[in-house]
Design a protein around this motif. Structure first.
Motif, PDB file in Angstrom:
ATOM      1  N   PRO A  47       0.807  -1.219   0.000  1.00 59.19           N
ATOM      2  CA  PRO A  47       0.000   0.000   0.000  1.00 59.19           C
ATOM      3  C   PRO A  47       0.839   1.268   0.000  1.00 59.19           C
ATOM      4  CG  PRO A  47      -0.010  -0.970   2.182  1.00 59.19           C
ATOM      5  CD  PRO A  47       0.695  -1.941   1.280  1.00 59.19           C
ATOM      6  N   GLY A  48       1.973   1.253   0.708  1.00 61.63           N
ATOM      7  CA  GLY A  48       2.779   2.460   0.818  1.00 61.63           C
ATOM      8  C   GLY A  48       3.269   3.000  -0.509  1.00 61.63           C
ATOM      9  N   ILE A  49       3.488   2.102  -1.464  1.00 58.24           N
ATOM     10  CA  ILE A  49       3.967   2.546  -2.775  1.00 58.24           C
ATOM     11  C   ILE A  49       2.919   3.395  -3.486  1.00 58.24           C
ATOM     12  CG2 ILE A  49       3.180   0.636  -4.263  1.00 58.24           C
ATOM     13  CD1 ILE A  49       6.062   0.576  -5.418  1.00 58.24           C
ATOM     14  N   ASN A  50       1.647   3.252  -3.088  1.00 62.69           N
ATOM     15  CA  ASN A  50       0.612   4.116  -3.653  1.00 62.69           C
ATOM     16  C   ASN A  50       0.871   5.574  -3.279  1.00 62.69           C
ATOM     17  OD1 ASN A  50      -0.756   1.902  -4.745  1.00 62.69           O
ATOM     18  ND2 ASN A  50      -1.994   1.629  -2.909  1.00 62.69           N
ATOM     19  N   ALA A  51       1.221   5.810  -2.026  1.00 62.59           N
ATOM     20  CA  ALA A  51       1.547   7.168  -1.592  1.00 62.59           C
ATOM     21  C   ALA A  51       2.774   7.691  -2.323  1.00 62.59           C
ATOM     22  CB  ALA A  51       1.776   7.193  -0.086  1.00 62.59           C
ATOM     23  N   LEU A  52       3.782   6.836  -2.476  1.00 64.90           N
ATOM     24  CA  LEU A  52       4.995   7.261  -3.182  1.00 64.90           C
ATOM     25  C   LEU A  52       4.695   7.576  -4.645  1.00 64.90           C
ATOM     26  CD1 LEU A  52       7.539   4.685  -1.680  1.00 64.90           C
ATOM     27  CD2 LEU A  52       7.155   7.067  -0.989  1.00 64.90           C
ATOM     28  N   SER A  53       3.753   6.845  -5.235  1.00 67.60           N
ATOM     29  CA  SER A  53       3.407   7.134  -6.630  1.00 67.60           C
ATOM     30  C   SER A  53       2.745   8.500  -6.750  1.00 67.60           C
ATOM     31  CB  SER A  53       2.491   6.037  -7.195  1.00 67.60           C
ATOM     32  OG  SER A  53       1.179   6.114  -6.680  1.00 67.60           O
ATOM     33  N   ILE A  54       1.943   8.881  -5.762  1.00 65.61           N
ATOM     34  CA  ILE A  54       1.301  10.198  -5.793  1.00 65.61           C
ATOM     35  C   ILE A  54       2.336  11.304  -5.608  1.00 65.61           C
ATOM     36  CG2 ILE A  54      -0.301  11.738  -4.597  1.00 65.61           C
ATOM     37  CD1 ILE A  54      -2.011   9.277  -3.947  1.00 65.61           C
ATOM     38  N   VAL A  55       3.199  11.157  -4.615  1.00 68.82           N
ATOM     39  CA  VAL A  55       4.183  12.204  -4.316  1.00 68.82           C
ATOM     40  C   VAL A  55       5.137  12.415  -5.482  1.00 68.82           C
ATOM     41  CG1 VAL A  55       6.149  12.787  -2.847  1.00 68.82           C
ATOM     42  CG2 VAL A  55       4.017  12.008  -1.820  1.00 68.82           C
ATOM     43  N   THR A  56       5.591  11.342  -6.104  1.00 69.12           N
ATOM     44  CA  THR A  56       6.496  11.501  -7.243  1.00 69.12           C
ATOM     45  C   THR A  56       5.792  12.076  -8.458  1.00 69.12           C
ATOM     46  OG1 THR A  56       6.146   9.147  -7.791  1.00 69.12           O
ATOM     47  CG2 THR A  56       8.123   9.703  -6.522  1.00 69.12           C
ATOM     48  N   ARG A  57       4.472  12.015  -8.477  1.00 69.16           N
ATOM     49  CA  ARG A  57       3.696  12.679  -9.527  1.00 69.16           C
ATOM     50  C   ARG A  57       3.480  14.155  -9.215  1.00 69.16           C
ATOM     51  NH1 ARG A  57       2.580  13.371 -14.702  1.00 69.16           N
ATOM     52  NH2 ARG A  57       0.383  13.828 -15.137  1.00 69.16           N
ATOM     53  N   LEU A  58       3.302  14.492  -7.948  1.00 66.25           N
ATOM     54  CA  LEU A  58       2.998  15.865  -7.559  1.00 66.25           C
ATOM     55  C   LEU A  58       4.204  16.801  -7.635  1.00 66.25           C
ATOM     56  CD1 LEU A  58       0.729  15.372  -4.407  1.00 66.25           C
ATOM     57  CD2 LEU A  58      -0.004  15.945  -6.719  1.00 66.25           C
ATOM     58  N   LEU A  59       5.369  16.293  -7.254  1.00 64.61           N
ATOM     59  CA  LEU A  59       6.535  17.162  -7.106  1.00 64.61           C
ATOM     60  C   LEU A  59       7.317  17.276  -8.408  1.00 64.61           C
ATOM     61  CD1 LEU A  59       7.766  16.011  -3.584  1.00 64.61           C
ATOM     62  CD2 LEU A  59       6.231  17.893  -4.165  1.00 64.61           C
ATOM     63  N   ARG A  60       7.815  18.469  -8.666  1.00 68.75           N
ATOM     64  CA  ARG A  60       8.570  18.703  -9.903  1.00 68.75           C
ATOM     65  C   ARG A  60       9.943  18.039  -9.867  1.00 68.75           C
ATOM     66  NH1 ARG A  60       6.527  23.869  -8.692  1.00 68.75           N
ATOM     67  NH2 ARG A  60       8.546  24.515  -7.844  1.00 68.75           N
ATOM     68  N   ASP A  61      10.573  18.032  -8.707  1.00 71.00           N
ATOM     69  CA  ASP A  61      11.946  17.532  -8.596  1.00 71.00           C
ATOM     70  C   ASP A  61      11.971  16.041  -8.276  1.00 71.00           C
ATOM     71  OD1 ASP A  61      13.193  20.048  -9.009  1.00 71.00           O
ATOM     72  OD2 ASP A  61      12.740  20.604  -6.940  1.00 71.00           O
ATOM     73  N   PRO A  62      13.004  15.338  -8.711  1.00 66.33           N
ATOM     74  CA  PRO A  62      13.146  13.923  -8.360  1.00 66.33           C
ATOM     75  C   PRO A  62      13.232  13.743  -6.843  1.00 66.33           C
ATOM     76  CG  PRO A  62      14.670  14.517 -10.113  1.00 66.33           C
ATOM     77  CD  PRO A  62      14.094  15.795  -9.608  1.00 66.33           C
ATOM     78  N   VAL A  63      12.688  12.641  -6.370  1.00 63.27           N
ATOM     79  CA  VAL A  63      12.691  12.317  -4.938  1.00 63.27           C
ATOM     80  C   VAL A  63      13.757  11.269  -4.666  1.00 63.27           C
ATOM     81  CG1 VAL A  63      11.322  11.428  -3.017  1.00 63.27           C
ATOM     82  CG2 VAL A  63      10.228  12.853  -4.780  1.00 63.27           C
ATOM     83  N   ARG A  64      14.540  11.505  -3.621  1.00 68.98           N
ATOM     84  CA  ARG A  64      15.555  10.516  -3.237  1.00 68.98           C
ATOM     85  C   ARG A  64      15.395  10.167  -1.770  1.00 68.98           C
ATOM     86  NH1 ARG A  64      19.990  13.039  -0.672  1.00 68.98           N
ATOM     87  NH2 ARG A  64      19.848  15.329  -0.755  1.00 68.98           N
ATOM     88  N   LEU A  65      15.711   8.942  -1.447  1.00 71.24           N
ATOM     89  CA  LEU A  65      15.628   8.450  -0.069  1.00 71.24           C
ATOM     90  C   LEU A  65      16.920   8.775   0.668  1.00 71.24           C
ATOM     91  CD1 LEU A  65      13.757   6.470   1.736  1.00 71.24           C
ATOM     92  CD2 LEU A  65      15.557   4.816   1.255  1.00 71.24           C
ATOM     93  N   THR A  66      16.798   9.240   1.904  1.00 66.45           N
ATOM     94  CA  THR A  66      17.988   9.516   2.726  1.00 66.45           C
ATOM     95  C   THR A  66      18.102   8.576   3.912  1.00 66.45           C
ATOM     96  OG1 THR A  66      16.780  11.205   3.998  1.00 66.45           O
ATOM     97  CG2 THR A  66      18.021  11.941   2.047  1.00 66.45           C
ATOM     98  N   ARG A  67      16.973   8.078   4.388  1.00 66.85           N
ATOM     99  CA  ARG A  67      16.994   7.194   5.564  1.00 66.85           C
ATOM    100  C   ARG A  67      15.720   6.382   5.594  1.00 66.85           C
ATOM    101  NH1 ARG A  67      14.595   7.267  10.382  1.00 66.85           N
ATOM    102  NH2 ARG A  67      15.602   6.215  12.145  1.00 66.85           N
ATOM    103  N   ALA A  68      15.820   5.149   6.119  1.00 65.64           N
ATOM    104  CA  ALA A  68      14.634   4.309   6.270  1.00 65.64           C
ATOM    105  C   ALA A  68      14.786   3.418   7.495  1.00 65.64           C
ATOM    106  CB  ALA A  68      14.416   3.452   5.026  1.00 65.64           C
ATOM    107  N   HIS A  69      13.676   3.152   8.129  1.00 64.88           N
ATOM    108  CA  HIS A  69      13.630   2.188   9.233  1.00 64.88           C
ATOM    109  C   HIS A  69      12.482   1.231   8.963  1.00 64.88           C
ATOM    110  CE1 HIS A  69      14.231   0.599  13.288  1.00 64.88           C
ATOM    111  NE2 HIS A  69      12.907   0.538  13.356  1.00 64.88           N
TER     112      HIS A  69
END
Length: 309
Positions: free
Chosen positions: A170-192
């Motif tokens: 399910p979380g990838i659905n949110a990531l698909s929206i955010v990467t569509r909304l924002l003009r700049d590429p999104v990069r991951l810096t940290r994950a837990h």
């Protein structure tokens, strides 16, 4: 008037019945002609146990829509592409970034269309939110995507196995929206990542990301939420606060509701698939899947209590 594109649907589980079948019925340019599923079928259509049998028995099929789990989907998609069929992939488009890249190259070589779908990008509020953000600077984004796995995926062991993504399904659905909304590429810096001691995929995850140089993004995914489910993205800008709630079906601007609309996501996907075929084009955006892959690469892992259905 040209004839509808004949299509075979592979996989007849919950998502296929709830979303794909009604969407196909509402898309006049596509005609559902056959089903492939190990355990199910439709009385009104030819049904086959697997994609190999379907491709062999239905030489006139022009397109294939794959609704099977991501593990094993590469072989199914590759067989369809090699047979000259256009292919639509349910999200996530594959179990890894590299296998979807290979499918994209194969589709180009075979001259067919490949569509890696992200249904949440077609939610009612996403397009208008994107238009509003075109003239704004986004300072931060907060994602809260939390639901009850027992309700949405009862008894589905594949989702806890390697390639099944766990809470990132399910979380990838949110990531698909955010990467569509924002003009700049999104990069991951940290994950837990929180993994149940008896499972191989996370039940919860927290991600820190950056878009461009300074837009901070924080995501919280959790499969242990009961009661009211939470699917929301809040964007703080140099102007109004923009919030997408209910998975993108509801748009709020500074707390005021602007859009609240019913789910038409899969109808939009099939209309887009029809358009891609007509134009001889493909649409394969791997940004959401890449962020999930990066989370597995960079993420700290903690073992938590065992999960049982």
């Amino acid at each position: 008037m040209s004839q509808p594109i004949s299509l075979g649907l592979v996989g007849l589980g919950v998502i296929a019945r709830a979303q794909h079948l009604p969407a196909l019925k509402a898309t006049p340019g596509l005609r559902l002609a056959a089903i492939a599923s190990r355990n199910a079928g439709l009385e009104t259509l030819p049904s086959y146990p697997d994609i190999a049998a379907l491709l062999d028995a239905e030489p006139d099929l022009q397109a294939i829509s794959l609704c099977t789990p991501p593990q094993g989907r590469f072989a199914q998609a590759a067989a369809a592409i090699a047979a000259g069929r256009h292919v639509m992939l349910e999200k996530p488009p594959g179990a890894s970034v590299s296998e979807v890249q290979a499918l994209s190259a194969l589709a180009r070589a075979c001259g067919v269309s490949l569509f890696a779908t992200w249904h949440s990008r077609e939610a009612a509020a996403v397009a208008q939110a994107r238009e509003m953000l075109a003239d704004l600077e986004v300072r931060s984004v907060e994602i809260r995507w939390m639901e009850d796995v027992r309700h949405w995926h009862p008894g589905q062991d594949w989702i806890w196995q390697p390639g099944g993504l766990g809470v990132f399904d399910p979380g990838i659905n949110a990531l698909s929206i955010v990467t569509r909304l924002l003009r700049d590429p999104v990069r991951l810096t940290r994950a837990h990542l929180e993994l149940p001691e008896n499972r191989q995929a996370p039940i919860a995850a927290q991600l820190d990301m950056v878009a461009g140089l300074q837009t901070r993004i924080r995501a919280q995914f959790d499969w242990r939420q009961t009661g009211k489910q939470t699917w929301e993205i809040v964007l703080r800008t140099d102007g109004p606060e923009i919030a997408l709630r209910e998975g993108g079906a509801r748009l709020e601007v500074d707390g005021e509701a602007r859009i609240s609309a019913p789910d038409q996501e899969y109808r939009a996907l099939y209309a887009r698939f029809e358009q891609l075929i007509a134009r001889g084009e493909s649409d394969v955006d791997l940004a959401p899947l890449q962020l999930v892959a990066d989370a597995f690469l960079l993420g700290e892992q903690t073992r938590v209590a065992a999960f049982h259905d």
